[in-house]
Design an enzyme around this catalytic site. Structure first.
Site, PDB file in Angstrom:
ATOM      1  N   CYS A   1    -104.958  58.240 -31.325  1.00 16.62           N
ATOM      2  CA  CYS A   1    -105.739  57.507 -32.822  1.00 16.62           C
ATOM      3  C   CYS A   1    -107.052  57.954 -32.762  1.00 16.62           C
ATOM      4  CB  CYS A   1    -105.539  56.094 -32.460  1.00 16.62           C
ATOM      5  SG  CYS A   1    -106.477  55.035 -33.435  1.00 16.62           S
TER       6      CYS A   1
ATOM      7  N   CYS B   1    -109.544  55.115 -33.134  1.00 19.49           N
ATOM      8  CA  CYS B   1    -109.729  54.538 -31.610  1.00 19.49           C
ATOM      9  C   CYS B   1    -110.798  55.298 -30.853  1.00 19.49           C
ATOM     10  CB  CYS B   1    -108.364  54.798 -31.069  1.00 19.49           C
ATOM     11  SG  CYS B   1    -106.991  53.691 -31.754  1.00 19.49           S
TER      12      CYS B   1
END
Length: 335
Positions: free
Chosen positions: A90, A93
């Site tokens: 991600c 993230c």
């Protein structure tokens, strides 16, 4: 800070973690009375307690799993625990997690950060209703609360944490933890770990702009990255996320919902409240709203709704079953 990201006082509802809580061998301790909050470190008007009063923990940043989350439940009886649901693949993230880790150290024991790898912990992922990542929640006195979805600028993350601390103090949770003597030092750990791979230049420029709240520049940087490499999925996802932040900047949930209720056939009003839905993790509501509007509009308005749906698909993830279903329905409406 925008009023869009849910705050502890007005969240999308507590998550039911009873199946995880019940795995413990003992019941969690009862929350401290309100009078204790005033005397606890960080409590309203309270002086900081001595070191001997602090709960000792191995670290202020911990990795937790489906099996070890009971420890977080118990710890949340003393201090609020911020939960970061992330994944290695991600991109957003990788922008948000370092901010959360830095703030966990900065708050010096008033919060603990619990990191959850969603790929390895499906029960926690489901329990926290993590429909897209990063998802950030809190656990206060054993009760989980949703906070926000997506990578926010550090100033907004700090504001959310301040609200969490206020909500915790109101519930008698205003303690402090101390890292155990001999526990790995956070700075030493950081020095021992390999340096993360630097972001590509336009990604870094976009991230720096987001940190400053300059979403216009971030959007331009991501668009440049995509123009240079149309297959740059991280840039596509980053563009979708920062575009959402830009649209929601300065808006309030009440204003958006009132506008949509007053004009149910106005695509612009429905696009606004769909943004609100997707930012709060209500993926199916956002998809359903726009797919219902799509057959009623034409020309530029129809293309705007289609483009917004495609943007949401990037935010949620192409493999998500809700995206697969929504994409299939959109295809039938198109053809």
């Amino acid at each position: 800070m925008s009023n869009i990201p849910p705050t502890p006082a007005g969240l999308r509802g507590a998550v039911d973690l009873s199946s995880l809580v019940n795995r413990g061998t003992a019941s969690p301790p009862a929350p401290a009375p309100a009078s204790a909050a005033a005397a606890a470190p960080g409590g309203p008007g309270g002086a900081a307690a001595g070191v001997s009063d602090a709960l000792v923990v191995p670290s202020l940043v911990v990795d937790v799993t489906d099996q070890t989350f009971q420890d977080v439940i118990e710890l949340s009886m003393q201090v609020p625990v911020i939960v970061d649901l992330w994944a290695e693949w991600c991109g957003p993230c990788k922008q948000l997690s370092p901010v959360l880790e830095r703030l966990a150290q900065e708050y010096d024991g008033r919060i603990v950060l619990a990191k959850v790898d969603v790929d390895a912990n499906p029960q926690l992922t489901q329990a926290f209703q993590a429909q897209s990542i990063p998802t950030v929640a809190a656990v206060i006195g054993g009760r989980p609360l949703g906070l926000f979805v997506g990578a926010l600028p550090e100033a907004e993350v700090r504001d959310v944490i301040e609200q969490v601390l206020q909500a915790a103090a109101q519930n008698g949770i205003a303690g402090r933890v101390q890292v155990a003597d001999g526990a790995p030092d956070a700075d030493a750990d950081a020095a021992a770990e390999p340096e993360p791979e630097p972001l590509p230049p336009h990604h870094q420029a976009a991230y720096d702009a987001i940190e400053q709240g300059d979403y216009t520049t971030a959007i331009a940087e991501y668009r440049t990255a995509i123009a240079q490499d149309p297959h740059d999925r991280m840039a596509v996802a980053g563009l979708a996320q920062v575009s959402l932040l830009d649209r929601l900047q300065g808006a309030t949930a009440d204003e958006l919902r009132a506008a949509a209720a007053a004009a149910p056939t106005d695509p612009a009003a429905q696009l606004g409240v769909a943004d609100l839905d997707i930012s709060g993790g209500h993926v199916e509501d956002a998809f359903g709203r726009l797919l219902d509007v799509f057959p009623t509009v034409h020309g530029a308005e129809r293309e705007a709704v289609r483009a917004r749906l495609v943007e949401y698909f990037e935010l949620v993830g192409a493999d998500d079953p809700r995206v697969v279903a929504a994409r299939r329905r959109l295809a039938t409406l198109l053809y």
